[in-house]
Design a protein around this motif. Sequence first.
Motif, PDB file in Angstrom:
ATOM      1  N   ASN A 160     -15.427 -57.088  44.706  1.00 40.51           N
ATOM      2  CA  ASN A 160     -16.023 -56.969  43.265  1.00 40.51           C
ATOM      3  C   ASN A 160     -17.254 -57.424  43.156  1.00 40.51           C
ATOM      4  O   ASN A 160     -17.982 -56.951  42.542  1.00 40.51           O
ATOM      5  CB  ASN A 160     -14.929 -56.784  42.174  1.00 40.51           C
ATOM      6  CG  ASN A 160     -14.019 -56.014  42.361  1.00 40.51           C
ATOM      7  OD1 ASN A 160     -14.308 -54.739  41.924  1.00 40.51           O
ATOM      8  ND2 ASN A 160     -12.695 -56.303  42.900  1.00 40.51           N
ATOM      9  N   ASN A 181      -6.642 -44.192  34.150  1.00 37.92           N
ATOM     10  CA  ASN A 181      -7.886 -44.251  34.713  1.00 37.92           C
ATOM     11  C   ASN A 181      -7.643 -43.606  36.054  1.00 37.92           C
ATOM     12  O   ASN A 181      -6.688 -43.823  36.963  1.00 37.92           O
ATOM     13  CB  ASN A 181      -8.060 -45.809  35.014  1.00 37.92           C
ATOM     14  CG  ASN A 181      -9.431 -45.912  35.761  1.00 37.92           C
ATOM     15  OD1 ASN A 181     -10.103 -45.286  36.518  1.00 37.92           O
ATOM     16  ND2 ASN A 181      -9.897 -47.158  35.387  1.00 37.92           N
ATOM     17  N   TYR A 236     -18.265 -47.562  37.855  1.00 48.66           N
ATOM     18  CA  TYR A 236     -17.617 -48.457  38.848  1.00 48.66           C
ATOM     19  C   TYR A 236     -16.361 -47.636  39.174  1.00 48.66           C
ATOM     20  O   TYR A 236     -15.497 -47.371  38.145  1.00 48.66           O
ATOM     21  CB  TYR A 236     -17.422 -49.787  37.998  1.00 48.66           C
ATOM     22  CG  TYR A 236     -17.243 -50.810  39.355  1.00 48.66           C
ATOM     23  CD1 TYR A 236     -18.345 -51.470  39.516  1.00 48.66           C
ATOM     24  CD2 TYR A 236     -16.106 -50.923  40.210  1.00 48.66           C
ATOM     25  CE1 TYR A 236     -18.198 -53.003  40.586  1.00 48.66           C
ATOM     26  CE2 TYR A 236     -16.106 -51.973  41.433  1.00 48.66           C
ATOM     27  CZ  TYR A 236     -17.088 -52.902  41.379  1.00 48.66           C
ATOM     28  OH  TYR A 236     -17.001 -53.667  42.249  1.00 48.66           O
ATOM     29  N   ASP A 237     -16.120 -47.356  40.501  1.00 51.89           N
ATOM     30  CA  ASP A 237     -14.912 -46.753  41.053  1.00 51.89           C
ATOM     31  C   ASP A 237     -15.253 -45.446  41.760  1.00 51.89           C
ATOM     32  O   ASP A 237     -14.818 -45.202  42.853  1.00 51.89           O
ATOM     33  CB  ASP A 237     -13.630 -46.316  40.006  1.00 51.89           C
ATOM     34  CG  ASP A 237     -13.164 -47.444  39.484  1.00 51.89           C
ATOM     35  OD1 ASP A 237     -13.099 -48.735  40.019  1.00 51.89           O
ATOM     36  OD2 ASP A 237     -12.386 -47.573  38.344  1.00 51.89           O
ATOM     37  N   SER A 262     -17.669 -51.252  33.421  1.00 49.44           N
ATOM     38  CA  SER A 262     -16.595 -51.929  34.152  1.00 49.44           C
ATOM     39  C   SER A 262     -15.877 -51.037  34.962  1.00 49.44           C
ATOM     40  O   SER A 262     -15.087 -51.304  35.979  1.00 49.44           O
ATOM     41  CB  SER A 262     -15.951 -52.964  33.480  1.00 49.44           C
ATOM     42  OG  SER A 262     -15.013 -52.211  32.512  1.00 49.44           O
ATOM     43  N   ASN A 263     -15.904 -49.652  34.602  1.00 47.49           N
ATOM     44  CA  ASN A 263     -15.340 -48.640  35.226  1.00 47.49           C
ATOM     45  C   ASN A 263     -15.801 -47.188  34.877  1.00 47.49           C
ATOM     46  O   ASN A 263     -16.455 -47.273  33.746  1.00 47.49           O
ATOM     47  CB  ASN A 263     -13.795 -48.392  35.187  1.00 47.49           C
ATOM     48  CG  ASN A 263     -13.000 -48.530  33.791  1.00 47.49           C
ATOM     49  OD1 ASN A 263     -13.608 -47.481  33.048  1.00 47.49           O
ATOM     50  ND2 ASN A 263     -12.155 -49.181  33.243  1.00 47.49           N
ATOM     51  N   PHE A 279      -8.869 -43.769  38.829  1.00 44.77           N
ATOM     52  CA  PHE A 279      -8.730 -44.771  40.154  1.00 44.77           C
ATOM     53  C   PHE A 279      -7.435 -44.968  40.653  1.00 44.77           C
ATOM     54  O   PHE A 279      -7.038 -45.134  41.634  1.00 44.77           O
ATOM     55  CB  PHE A 279      -9.698 -46.051  39.809  1.00 44.77           C
ATOM     56  CG  PHE A 279      -9.347 -47.299  40.909  1.00 44.77           C
ATOM     57  CD1 PHE A 279     -10.061 -47.160  42.151  1.00 44.77           C
ATOM     58  CD2 PHE A 279      -8.538 -48.189  40.329  1.00 44.77           C
ATOM     59  CE1 PHE A 279      -9.757 -48.132  42.911  1.00 44.77           C
ATOM     60  CE2 PHE A 279      -8.365 -49.064  41.472  1.00 44.77           C
ATOM     61  CZ  PHE A 279      -8.707 -49.122  42.522  1.00 44.77           C
ATOM     62  N   SER A 335     -22.216 -44.657  40.531  1.00 42.63           N
ATOM     63  CA  SER A 335     -21.094 -45.491  40.579  1.00 42.63           C
ATOM     64  C   SER A 335     -20.962 -46.406  41.637  1.00 42.63           C
ATOM     65  O   SER A 335     -21.276 -45.942  43.014  1.00 42.63           O
ATOM     66  CB  SER A 335     -19.770 -44.538  40.321  1.00 42.63           C
ATOM     67  OG  SER A 335     -18.697 -45.309  40.184  1.00 42.63           O
TER      68      SER A 335
END
Length: 338
Positions: free
Chosen positions: A167, A78, A279-280, A251-252, A80, A294
């Motif tokens: 979050n 990932n 997300y991120d 979720s990402n 991130f 995002s």
Amino acid sequence: MGGPALKRVGIRDVAEHAGVSIASVSNALNRPEQVSETLRQRVRASVDTLGYAPMPAARQLRQGRSGLIGMTVINIANPFFGALIAGAEDAASDAGMRVLAANSDDDAAQERDHLGLFESVQVEGALVAPFSDTHTPVSRLRGRGIPVVLVDAIDDAGELASASFDNVAGGRLAAEHLLATGRRRVLFLGERDELAQVRDRRAGAREALAAAGLDMPGERLARTDPASGLEFGARIAAADPADRPDAIICSNDHLAMGLVRALVDGGVRVPDDIAVVGYDDTQLAEVAAVPLTSVRQPAAEMGRRAVELLLARIRSPRAPRQTVVFAPRLTVRASTVG
């Protein structure tokens, strides 16, 4: 066949070349204020001629230091977490230290093994982005005098310093944006009860939708990677349009990339038919085929701040335990506004 191995130049070779003792070379390199300028120049000339490279790690170990910070992350694939490590490495380098990074790969047993490795190589401190309940191995590290800082998570017991992200607020921000664009059938993709970060993102989104009188179903996944996004996106594209959500919060970003690819390949228009929020806000979000809206997590900054917190604990075990929480920001792109 290869030639003979090259002999590593050692401090003894430098001493012989310069015609001085090993102790004199050591002093010239490590405590130059204790020797004359003539001796310093003589040793430096031999070092340059022979190509001698000191081994700082060995020197540090003799001094009771490893110069290492251990860092374990959930899934290095990932982007991130790659950025998180990069930020930590920058801050550690500024302090003359190095980061020993380890990938848990969504595996609690592997995470425990990494923490055990950190103990065995005598890291000076550990940064933990937890995949699971790490209480026992973290307690063992702390029992050996190794300070620990949580990254992208908060210690509910209040015993550990941490650098994390709000979050709940991030999930709420994503849902409020979708509501403002007229979306009403919102799905949360990538539920994972074992990850507190994801639970909080889902909770924040549900709060926002509940305030508007709407429910938010969720889809649980074993992994939140592009392959899972591709698989789920293909299922949604094949479904009756009347049964599809009109928006999906992922979720990402990693998961969202695969989802958007499958939707587009299946003839679903993004965002006209289905809006997608990631997300991120990784670098890939901006360059995707459909640039991705995002929630931004400042990964590199979080990594740097975590190292600063850890260095404070390394230098003074009695330093206050700080909890640093970064605020969310939504970056709006074509996946939700066309």
